[in-house]
Motif scaffolding. Structure first.
Motif, PDB file in Angstrom:
ATOM      1  N   GLY A   1       0.822  -1.214   0.000  1.00 54.92           N
ATOM      2  CA  GLY A   1       0.000   0.000   0.000  1.00 54.92           C
ATOM      3  C   GLY A   1       0.849   1.253   0.000  1.00 54.92           C
ATOM      4  N   ARG A   2       1.914   1.252   0.800  1.00 56.67           N
ATOM      5  CA  ARG A   2       2.813   2.406   0.834  1.00 56.67           C
ATOM      6  C   ARG A   2       3.526   2.583  -0.497  1.00 56.67           C
ATOM      7  NH1 ARG A   2       5.597   1.299   6.636  1.00 56.67           N
ATOM      8  NH2 ARG A   2       3.842   0.009   7.130  1.00 56.67           N
ATOM      9  N   ILE A   3       3.956   1.473  -1.071  1.00 56.22           N
ATOM     10  CA  ILE A   3       4.650   1.539  -2.358  1.00 56.22           C
ATOM     11  C   ILE A   3       3.702   2.043  -3.437  1.00 56.22           C
ATOM     12  CG2 ILE A   3       5.737   0.145  -4.164  1.00 56.22           C
ATOM     13  CD1 ILE A   3       6.837  -1.646  -1.871  1.00 56.22           C
ATOM     14  N   ALA A   4       2.501   1.505  -3.473  1.00 54.91           N
ATOM     15  CA  ALA A   4       1.523   1.935  -4.473  1.00 54.91           C
ATOM     16  C   ALA A   4       1.133   3.392  -4.260  1.00 54.91           C
ATOM     17  CB  ALA A   4       0.286   1.044  -4.416  1.00 54.91           C
ATOM     18  N   GLY A   5       0.926   3.791  -3.017  1.00 56.47           N
ATOM     19  CA  GLY A   5       0.568   5.182  -2.731  1.00 56.47           C
ATOM     20  C   GLY A   5       1.672   6.142  -3.101  1.00 56.47           C
ATOM     21  N   THR A   6       2.917   5.768  -2.803  1.00 58.26           N
ATOM     22  CA  THR A   6       4.045   6.620  -3.156  1.00 58.26           C
ATOM     23  C   THR A   6       4.194   6.715  -4.663  1.00 58.26           C
ATOM     24  OG1 THR A   6       5.165   6.025  -1.099  1.00 58.26           O
ATOM     25  CG2 THR A   6       6.522   6.977  -2.833  1.00 58.26           C
ATOM     26  N   LEU A   7       4.055   5.599  -5.356  1.00 55.22           N
ATOM     27  CA  LEU A   7       4.152   5.628  -6.820  1.00 55.22           C
ATOM     28  C   LEU A   7       3.023   6.444  -7.438  1.00 55.22           C
ATOM     29  CD1 LEU A   7       5.245   1.977  -7.639  1.00 55.22           C
ATOM     30  CD2 LEU A   7       6.615   4.066  -7.787  1.00 55.22           C
ATOM     31  N   PHE A   8       1.826   6.326  -6.865  1.00 55.25           N
ATOM     32  CA  PHE A   8       0.716   7.132  -7.365  1.00 55.25           C
ATOM     33  C   PHE A   8       1.000   8.612  -7.161  1.00 55.25           C
ATOM     34  CE2 PHE A   8      -3.288   9.388  -6.644  1.00 55.25           C
ATOM     35  CZ  PHE A   8      -3.876   9.195  -7.892  1.00 55.25           C
ATOM     36  N   GLY A   9       1.458   8.975  -5.975  1.00 49.36           N
ATOM     37  CA  GLY A   9       1.808  10.367  -5.712  1.00 49.36           C
ATOM     38  C   GLY A   9       2.926  10.850  -6.618  1.00 49.36           C
TER      39      GLY A   9
END
Length: 83
Positions: free
Chosen positions: A18-26
């Motif tokens: 989730g953190r990786i996906a959220g950071t990549l999305f941001g």
């Protein structure tokens, strides 16, 4: 041998997806705004940090709706939060 390394890496990263996906999305969303200038760069950093924050909340299995209700003041909502 490379397959074992990839499986090991994916296993280690699974709790942080989730953190990786959220950071990549941001990061991806922020790149759109990163044309030129200092303020756009600050905005880019803000988006990456917000992506990390929400990704972290997803990793902890927290409800994003309740987080938004806690962050925003009551005047943004027509009805009271359900909790």
């Amino acid at each position: 041998m490379n397959v074992n390394r990839m499986d090991e890496w994916l296993t280690r990263m699974a709790p942080y997806r989730g953190r990786i996906a959220g950071t990549l999305f941001g990061l991806l969303f922020g790149i759109v705004f990163l044309i030129v200038g200092f303020w756009r760069t600050l905005f880019f950093i803000f988006l990456v940090l917000m992506g990390y924050y929400f990704g972290h909340k997803i990793d902890k299995r927290e409800d994003l709706v309740s987080i938004v209700f806690r962050i925003l003041p009551d005047k943004f909502f027509k009805q009271k939060p359900p909790f």
